[in-house]
Scaffold this active site. Structure first.
Site: not given
Ligand SMILES: CC(=O)N[C@H]1CO[C@H](CO)[C@@H](O)[C@@H]1O
Ligand SMILES: *[C@@H]1O[C@H](CO)[C@@H](O)[C@H](O)[C@H]1NC(C)=O
Ligand SMILES: *[C@@H]1O[C@H](CO)[C@@H](O)[C@H](O)[C@H]1NC(C)=O
Ligand SMILES: *[C@@H]1O[C@H](CO)[C@@H](O)[C@H](O)[C@H]1NC(C)=O
Ligand SMILES: *[C@@H]1O[C@H](CO)[C@@H](O)[C@H](O)[C@H]1NC(C)=O
Ligand SMILES: *[C@@H]1O[C@H](CO)[C@@H](O)[C@H](O)[C@H]1NC(C)=O
Ligand SMILES: *[C@@H]1O[C@H](CO)[C@@H](O)[C@H](O)[C@H]1NC(C)=O
Ligand SMILES: *[C@@H]1O[C@H](CO)[C@@H](O)[C@H](O)[C@H]1NC(C)=O
Ligand SMILES: *[C@@H]1O[C@H](CO)[C@@H](O)[C@H](O)[C@H]1NC(C)=O
Ligand SMILES: *[C@@H]1O[C@H](CO)[C@@H](O)[C@H](O)[C@H]1NC(C)=O
Ligand SMILES: *[C@@H]1O[C@H](CO)[C@@H](O)[C@H](O)[C@H]1NC(C)=O
Ligand SMILES: *[C@@H]1O[C@H](CO)[C@@H](O)[C@H](O)[C@H]1NC(C)=O
Length: 856
Positions: A423, A540, A426
């Site tokens: 996790d 998240d 980034e």
């Molecule tokens: C930032 C984040 O968590 N976004 C996710 C939320 O869910 C969508 C669909 O699964 C993802 O594309 C995002 O990355």
């Protein structure tokens, strides 16, 4: 209220398209004031081109200094046409090739140079790529100026009106991207699910559908970048590096993904157990609670294959340690051995950031072995993550991989986990800059101290062109751009590769510990090609209906990116879920390629057993998943071999049906199962778009012919609407509470005949865990007609499985006898339902490990 908003929204769109129409001819997209380049020398060698280009006129120095001399290299390989524009002196950094594992055995059926043609205009330089057979231009930079500066590269290509573009991620958005107003920024960022902003992963790859055909375009560049869709164009604006494009001809979307994953790396082969259901929560206070969750799943008879813990298990959030009070070693060991006895697994989180702590081996050895990212003055860069002040492993440093392996191996000797979840890579940091370099002690935790303000704002070199990073400056909430890697590279150059490189190192570590088993790595920040090393969860997400819906496009886009093992947090992560949302989420999430319930700290519990309605829905949904796993596992094998996705987007499956191009509320699992989830609060039915062909309701076996629309009832105590597609054979297996048990159960075949009374399917079998299966696998093909069904193929794996049932849907005439491998069956073993035209053969005992023939 909602309707008003959408009226206003569409109103704006209407006006803006008028404005665009007026400007269309007079405005050139991009930097028209820049001089562009002209070709001054060109060398052809077969299909390859090497060419020198020079600035046409005085530099525009729009965002820094124009590079006077650049070179163009055009080449074809087995999977792509590559067009690379770089500085003549090769000072601009390029992503090293050893970060990928291309499939060198791939050969396009028709070689790429027979499919795609590159052409150029000499002055001002532009290039285009077209399909050789039809002449259709799929990429064309004419009319747009190429800009190539030290810290700014710009290139645009013209797109058709209302182009059908999919991809360019990671993002929370509709699956089809808005062709008139999309800004996709490529800068890895820890942010909890903002819609249409840059988030964790970097995938500058898109597939365009045009006239039923598909092509793909990828740019390889690790620098920050904006990609725009607007003004009938796609525009790339990168803050460094080179323009390294790959063009994939398809001609259908799956072939594009095949060609793309042949280039960037095939999805890794997953372990069978990883297809089971997973449970996690940030905030399990102690091992008692974790044990209690496992026990409660078992009491509720809801399958739980893998239990997880978030950072709670660690001693003050330091990787590779256990909290001595709440997660004491002996208790954790007992817990794991009990799990393993019960054929369950355990996965824990680790973060890349290593707490600065003089009594902590990972820190001490990391300093000794010089594995951390540095400040420009050579001191260790110290940011702030969960353990307090932390250093960040530099994956480019020569000792980092072995140091990382040592830490993981030492931890796993005590705590034999089955996989690692990486996790915060980034990488995420809670302060700006090396905020701990000159401070001691433990910083305030931002989430505990309401008065906490990010560290003294510092500024770091920002490039002249500001990409649309949603945090503004590039160094915000991550390692600052001026931080140094061992080979002299700055974070500015390699930021977007951090998570990808951690995944490579982590997989390598797990393999050095257990060389024969398929490693399990789940990562948050991914890059083009990460699927070869890890799976992904979409981060998240909030517990909202909106994000339940977006989870479909999230999973679909990662299928395109070559990371098919992906899922969103079931019931949602941040905030409090509701009983109804959680129920609908497990109905959908039971079909995510990676199916895990995960929850935030401070949120109400959302384990599936907590509400009776959810528990009941979960049992039905997860047992259906387990029943379908032989089929799903086979899809994963195809993904591993040829990139073909596990979840299939309707626009890719039906590119000629304009009604499907925007449909991202339904999808297919493999080619054969249509899924139409409930995505709205209070809904008890779903408006299902049935694509062309013959389909069968999965539960009632009622048939329907598409294209058509149907309202399918989906009450809360019902099940997720599924349709079987005529022409496909699905292999099922009786489900049990764990997959170890399920894998010993009898198999069934579900045969859905099409209008031509035929169907086919296939099945891949192996032991589900060995890294090298050698010859010990089976690859079986099934074929059915109205007169029988047979199997053949390669049978190298001894499954000892038996085929117990065959169910045939759409059989128009009642058979009078059934002959299995030449032996007549007793009439008590088969029955025909005239109304539904279904034929069921039961109490069979056919070996799965040999070919068979069933005639009727
Ligand atoms: C930032 C984040 O968590 N976004 C996710 C939320 O869910 C969508 C669909 O699964 C993802 O594309 C995002 O990355
Ligand atoms: C724009 O260009 C098209 C094609 O060149 C031409 O037909 C059209 O008249 C132009 N429109 C305007 C407003 O100049
Ligand atoms: C599209 O054109 C408009 C109007 O000329 C311009 O303001 C905008 O910047 C252009 N968008 C891109 C991404 O180039
Ligand atoms: C384009 O998108 C941006 C960001 O989502 C939004 O603020 C803006 O209103 C949109 N413009 C149009 C014309 O729709
Ligand atoms: C779409 O239409 C084209 C051209 O008519 C055809 O070649 C292609 O097979 C069709 N694709 C699918 C998936 O039906
Ligand atoms: C497990 O179930 C018991 C009995 O219902 C309950 O008291 C306990 O809180 C549950 N534990 C968890 C972690 O949900
Ligand atoms: C270092 O780790 C020890 C053991 O967990 C802990 O007691 C101590 O507070 C830590 N020190 C810092 C500076 O984090
Ligand atoms: C730490 O302090 C020294 C001396 O004041 C200074 O030179 C250095 O730049 C500081 N480092 C950071 C990262 O702030
Ligand atoms: C962002 O960077 C710019 C240029 O370096 C600087 O002037 C500005 O203060 C920075 N903003 C923040 C919030 O750090
Ligand atoms: C979730 O529910 C808990 C318990 O009722 C409450 O303390 C918390 O504030 C809620 N969280 C949100 C985001 O509403
Ligand atoms: C066989 O059919 C029976 C009755 O229809 C069903 O309960 C069972 O699950 C089926 N088994 C398989 C392996 O499909
Ligand atoms: C199925 O066949 C195998 C081998 O022929 C035999 O050992 C087994 O007992 C049979 N099982 C059933 C349920 O008939």
């Amino acid at each position: 209220m909602v309707q008003w908003q959408s009226l206003i929204y569409f109103g704006l769109l209407g006006i803006s398209s008028l404005v665009h129409a007026q400007y269309r001819n007079s405005t050139q997209v991009g930097s028209s004031n820049c001089p562009g380049y002209r070709i001054i020398e060109i060398q052809n060698q077969g299909d390859s081109i090497h060419s020198k280009l020079s600035l046409r006129d005085q530099p525009c120095n729009q965002y820094g200094k124009d590079v006077k001399d650049i070179v163009l290299d055009v080449s074809y390989d087995n999977s792509r046409l590559r067009v690379k524009i770089s500085d003549a002196e090769h000072k601009h950094w390029e992503v090293p090739a050893n970060l990928w594992t291309p499939d060198i055995n791939y050969r396009s059926k028709i070689s790429i140079n027979q499919l795609l043609e590159f052409s150029y205009v000499q002055n001002p330089f532009s290039f285009s790529v077209k399909r050789k057979n039809t002449g259709e231009v799929i990429f064309d930079t004419a009319g747009h100026r190429l800009v190539f500066e030290d810290q700014y590269l710009e290139l645009s290509s013209t797109l058709p009106d209302d182009a059908n573009i999919y991809g360019l991620g990671e993002v929370v958005d509709t699956f089809r991207r808005n062709p008139t107003n999309t800004t996709q920024t490529m800068w890895a960022r820890d942010a909890a699910d903002p819609v249409r902003e840059n988030v964790y992963g970097i995938h500058p790859f898109y597939i365009e559908l045009r006239g039923g055909k598909a092509h793909g375009v990828q740019i390889l560049n690790s620098y920050g970048m904006d990609v725009f869709l607007a003004n009938q164009s796609i525009t790339y604006k990168a803050i460094g590096g080179v323009l390294d494009f790959s063009f994939y001809p398809g001609p259908d979307a799956y072939e594009v993904i095949n060609q793309y994953t042949a280039t960037v790396g095939r999805p890794h082969q997953i372990a069978y157990w990883s297809l089971g259901f997973h449970q996690c929560k940030y905030g399990y206070v102690d091992i008692d609670e974790v044990e209690s969750v496992v026990r409660n799943y078992s009491l509720a008879k809801i399958p739980l294959e893998t239990m997880w813990t978030d950072i709670d298990y660690m001693d003050m959030f330091k990787d590779f340690t256990l909290d001595p009070i709440n997660y004491p070693l002996d208790r954790v060991q007992k817990f794991i051995s009990k799990l393993h006895q019960d054929n369950q697994k355990y996965v824990v989180i680790i973060d890349p950031a290593i707490g600065r702590n003089e009594s902590y081996p990972a820190w001490i050895e990391g300093v000794e072995q010089d594995v951390f990212i540095k400040n420009p003055d050579g001191s260790i860069y110290i940011g702030q993550v969960w353990p307090g002040y932390t250093a960040f492993p530099d994956w480019f440093a020569s000792n980092t991989d072995s140091w990382w392996t040592t830490q993981i191996a030492r931890f796993m000797k005590d705590v034999p986990v089955d996989g690692l979840w990486i996790d915060m890579n980034e990488p995420s940091s809670f302060c700006t800059g090396s905020c701990g370099s000159n401070r001691t002690g433990i910083p305030p935790y931002p989430w505990l101290d309401p008065n906490y303000k990010p560290d003294i704002p510092q500024t770091f070199p920002e490039p002249p062109y500001a990409i649309h990073n949603a945090y503004g400056n590039l160094s915000v909430k991550t390692v600052s751009t001026d931080a140094l890697h061992q080979n002299g590279l700055t974070e500015y150059q390699v930021h977007n590769l951090y998570g990808h490189m951690e995944a490579i190192a982590t997989r390598k570590s797990l393999l050095s510990i257990e060389p024969k088993k398929r490693p399990f790595v789940l990562g948050r920040s991914t890059f083009s090609g990460s699927g070869a090393y890890e799976g992904h969860w979409t981060g998240d997400n909030w517990s909202t209906w909106e994000l339940l819906k977006y989870s479909i496009s999230g999973v679909l886009s990662f299928q395109m990116f070559g990371i098919p093992y992906v899922g969103a947090d079931i019931c949602g992560f941040n905030g409090n879920t509701t009983e109804e949302l959680c129920l609908r989420w497990i109905q959908l999430g039971s079909l995510y390629p990676f199916s895990r319930n995960h929850n935030g700290k401070g949120s109400i519990g959302q384990e599936l057993y907590l509400w009776e309605s959810v528990a009941e829905a979960s049992r039905k949904a997860l047992y259906t998943r387990y029943e379908l796993l032989p089929y799903m596992y086979t899809l994963f094998q195809h993904a591993h071999e040829i990139g073909y996705p596990v979840w299939r987007p309707l626009p890719f499956e039906f590119p000629n049906d304009s009604e499907m191009l925007n449909n991202d509320v339904q999808f297919l699992v493999g080619p054969g199962i249509l899924v139409s989830p409930v995505l709205a609060e209070g809904a008890t039915s779903v408006d299902v778009q049935i694509p062309e062909g013959k389909w069968y309701d999965f539960y009632s076996w009622e048939s329907v012919s598409g294209p058509t629309k149907q309202t399918v009832s989906a009450p809360l105590n019902g099940r997720i609407p599924l349709h079987l597609r005529g022409g496909h054979i699905i292999t099922t297996q009786e489900p049990s509470i764990t997959l170890t048990q399920s894998r010993k159960n009898p198999f069934g075949l579900l045969v859905a005949l099409d209008e031509m009374d035929s169907a086919k399917g296939d099945l891949y079998l192996d032991d589900g865990e060995s890294l090298q299966v050698g010859k010990e696998y089976s690859s079986i093909f099934y074929r059915a007609t109205s007169r029988g069904i047979n199997s053949n193929g390669y049978f190298g794996y001894q499954s000892n499985g038996m085929l117990k049932n065959i169910t045939i849907l759409g059989l128009k005439k009642q058979p009078s006898k059934v002959v299995v491998n030449g032996r007549l069956l007793s009439t008590s073993q088969f029955s025909y339902d005239t109304d539904k035209a279904t034929f069921i053969i039961t109490q069979l005992n056919i070996s799965m490990d040999k070919s068979f023939n069933v005639a009727f």
